[in-house]
Write a protein that holds these residues in place. Structure first.
Motif, mmCIF file in Angstrom:
data_model
loop_
_atom_site.group_PDB
_atom_site.id
_atom_site.type_symbol
_atom_site.label_atom_id
_atom_site.label_comp_id
_atom_site.label_asym_id
_atom_site.label_seq_id
_atom_site.Cartn_x
_atom_site.Cartn_y
_atom_site.Cartn_z
ATOM 1 N N GLU A 148 0.784 -1.105 0.267
ATOM 2 C CA GLU A 148 -0.082 0.052 0.170
ATOM 3 C C GLU A 148 1.008 1.340 0.012
ATOM 4 O OE1 GLU A 148 -1.958 1.113 3.631
ATOM 5 O OE2 GLU A 148 -3.767 0.898 2.615
ATOM 6 N N PRO A 149 0.566 2.218 -0.896
ATOM 7 C CA PRO A 149 1.432 3.355 -0.793
ATOM 8 C C PRO A 149 1.492 4.043 0.775
ATOM 9 C CG PRO A 149 -0.664 3.900 -1.822
ATOM 10 C CD PRO A 149 -0.556 2.467 -1.378
ATOM 11 N N SER A 150 2.329 4.696 0.977
ATOM 12 C CA SER A 150 2.466 5.078 2.216
ATOM 13 C C SER A 150 2.321 6.901 2.351
ATOM 14 C CB SER A 150 4.255 5.410 2.623
ATOM 15 O OG SER A 150 5.106 5.982 2.195
ATOM 16 N N LEU A 151 1.832 7.183 3.254
ATOM 17 C CA LEU A 151 1.531 8.619 3.400
ATOM 18 C C LEU A 151 2.437 9.537 2.865
ATOM 19 C CD1 LEU A 151 -0.579 10.950 3.663
ATOM 20 C CD2 LEU A 151 -0.054 10.974 6.202
ATOM 21 N N HIS A 152 3.997 9.156 2.989
ATOM 22 C CA HIS A 152 5.055 9.803 2.657
ATOM 23 C C HIS A 152 5.424 10.019 1.225
ATOM 24 C CE1 HIS A 152 9.414 11.261 2.821
ATOM 25 N NE2 HIS A 152 9.482 10.386 1.930
ATOM 26 N N GLU A 153 4.947 8.914 0.440
ATOM 27 C CA GLU A 153 5.007 8.809 -0.943
ATOM 28 C C GLU A 153 3.842 9.762 -1.500
ATOM 29 O OE1 GLU A 153 5.776 4.843 -2.961
ATOM 30 O OE2 GLU A 153 4.460 4.368 -0.913
ATOM 31 N N ILE A 154 2.796 9.783 -1.194
ATOM 32 C CA ILE A 154 1.817 10.627 -1.408
ATOM 33 C C ILE A 154 2.056 12.145 -1.134
ATOM 34 C CG2 ILE A 154 -0.601 11.248 -1.109
ATOM 35 C CD1 ILE A 154 -1.077 8.244 -0.427
ATOM 36 N N PHE A 155 2.683 12.318 0.023
ATOM 37 C CA PHE A 155 3.073 13.961 0.204
ATOM 38 C C PHE A 155 4.130 14.256 -0.709
ATOM 39 C CE2 PHE A 155 5.598 16.991 2.699
ATOM 40 C CZ PHE A 155 4.520 17.680 3.144
ATOM 41 N N ILE A 156 5.144 13.586 -0.807
ATOM 42 C CA ILE A 156 6.317 13.989 -1.761
ATOM 43 C C ILE A 156 5.664 14.109 -3.146
ATOM 44 C CG2 ILE A 156 8.120 13.330 -3.111
ATOM 45 C CD1 ILE A 156 8.723 13.773 -0.060
ATOM 46 N N GLU A 157 4.647 13.337 -3.504
ATOM 47 C CA GLU A 157 4.207 13.633 -4.966
ATOM 48 C C GLU A 157 3.307 14.857 -5.074
ATOM 49 O OE1 GLU A 157 0.671 11.391 -7.335
ATOM 50 O OE2 GLU A 157 2.477 10.419 -7.474
ATOM 51 N N LYS A 158 2.484 15.198 -3.944
ATOM 52 C CA LYS A 158 1.515 16.176 -3.946
ATOM 53 C C LYS A 158 2.295 17.569 -3.640
ATOM 54 C CE LYS A 158 -2.049 14.097 -5.225
ATOM 55 N NZ LYS A 158 -3.108 14.407 -6.464
ATOM 56 N N VAL A 159 3.129 17.616 -2.660
ATOM 57 C CA VAL A 159 3.952 18.678 -2.028
ATOM 58 C C VAL A 159 5.211 18.987 -2.653
ATOM 59 C CG1 VAL A 159 4.407 19.748 -0.141
ATOM 60 C CG2 VAL A 159 2.367 18.947 -0.220
ATOM 61 N N GLY A 160 6.165 17.726 -2.638
ATOM 62 C CA GLY A 160 7.356 17.736 -2.682
ATOM 63 C C GLY A 160 7.799 18.259 -4.228
ATOM 64 N N GLN A 161 7.395 17.463 -5.182
ATOM 65 C CA GLN A 161 7.558 18.017 -6.532
ATOM 66 C C GLN A 161 7.145 19.194 -6.976
ATOM 67 O OE1 GLN A 161 5.937 14.610 -9.095
ATOM 68 N NE2 GLN A 161 7.479 13.236 -8.086
ATOM 69 N N ALA A 162 5.893 19.633 -6.317
ATOM 70 C CA ALA A 162 5.285 20.823 -6.811
ATOM 71 C C ALA A 162 6.222 21.946 -6.223
ATOM 72 C CB ALA A 162 3.989 21.121 -5.979
#
Length: 299
Positions: free
Chosen positions: A282-296
């Motif tokens: 299952e994707p971790s919240l860390h992965e989702i956070f990086i995609e939504k916030v980090g890359q941006a």
């Protein structure tokens, strides 16, 4: 219930919070996430009445936030806000008095909290004599000693070792079970995952993700597969839809672009690879956070 409806905050030319909508139930722990400068602390300060929102509405049980509700609020700020030359007892007693607590009630509650956190011996010591972790525990006590209905925690686990961290998490869960409303921010995604049912992620003041944590994870398409067998990285990278391959102890950690391609990866594995493990994570919240916030933020 705490409700924020179309809340905005503008500082000169900076739009710090943009059209924020939140609805927090009683008996809920809610996570507010975002990189530094995302608007988390500004949001907390508007709820507390320290900042007035530029537009929008903030209510508690249908009533606009005002001074009459202050005693129902408990706030643990991110920065250390204790007076270093005061003793623990004096510091907590002063803040409890501001919340309308009697001296006898304060003494009783303080003793109970110090015992819970295993720091009873520090009651008459000055704040500056305490470790950072114990100062954080005292700051938490200051925030909740009056048994507030709405608890706002800004990075509550700062400076805590694993044992004391679990101790504080247990008390936060106890407040939830008592029907309190809790909203907190943390840079540690695992804390959000273990404590929160719902969350909002902010980026530059705007909501980029909001909802039930379980549903957010299910809607996230990227997946990581842990594979154990006689394989090499080059072969795994050659399989269609593989984005990244890394080594994680005895496993190959294979990241794919969409969960629907899991079968493609499985079918590419051959008998000679002697596969002992094929686990879709299952994707971790860390992965989702990086995609939504980090890359941006890197743009």
């Amino acid at each position: 219930m705490l409700v924020l409806k179309n809340v905005n905050k503008i500082f000169h030319d900076t739009h710090a919070v943009v059209d924020l909508n939140l609805s927090l139930q009683k008996g809920e722990i809610y996570g507010l996430l975002g990189a530094n400068g995302a608007g988390k602390t500004t949001t907390f300060r508007m709820i507390l009445g320290l900042y007035e929102q530029t537009s929008g509405e903030i209510t508690w049980d249908g009533q606009k936030m005002n001074e009459s509700i202050n005693d129902l609020l408990g706030y643990l700020p991110e920065e250390r806000a204790l007076l270093q030359k005061l003793t623990v007892k004096t510091q907590v007693s002063y803040l409890a008095m501001l919340k309308g607590m009697s001296e006898d009630k304060t003494e009783k509650e303080l003793d109970a909290w110090l015992e819970k956190f295993n720091i009873s011996d520090y009651k008459n010591k000055k704040i500056k004599e305490l470790s950072k972790g114990n100062q954080q525990k005292v700051q938490f006590i200051c925030a909740v000693i009056h048994n507030p209905e709405l608890i706002i925690l800004d990075e509550p686990f700062t400076g805590l070792d694993p044992i004391n961290l679990e101790m504080m998490k247990e008390e936060i869960i106890n407040f939830k079970n008592q029907g309190k409303t809790i909203i907190f921010s943390s840079h540690r995604m695992e804390h959000i995952e273990t404590l929160c049912d719902r969350l909002t992620i902010l980026r530059k003041g705007r909501t980029v993700l909001q909802g039930q944590l379980k549903e957010i994870k299910q809607s996230y398409n990227a997946r990581t597969i842990l594979i154990q067998g006689k394989l090499d990285a080059d072969y795994l990278k050659s399989i269609p839809h593989v984005v990244e391959v890394t080594r994680q102890q005895d496993d190959w950690c294979v990241r794919i672009d969409h969960k629907q391609h899991t079968s493609t990866i499985f079918n590419a594995l051959k008998p000679e690879h002697s596969i002992e493990k094929f686990l879709v994570c299952e994707p971790s919240l860390h992965e989702i956070f990086i995609e939504k916030v980090g890359q941006a933020y890197e743009e």
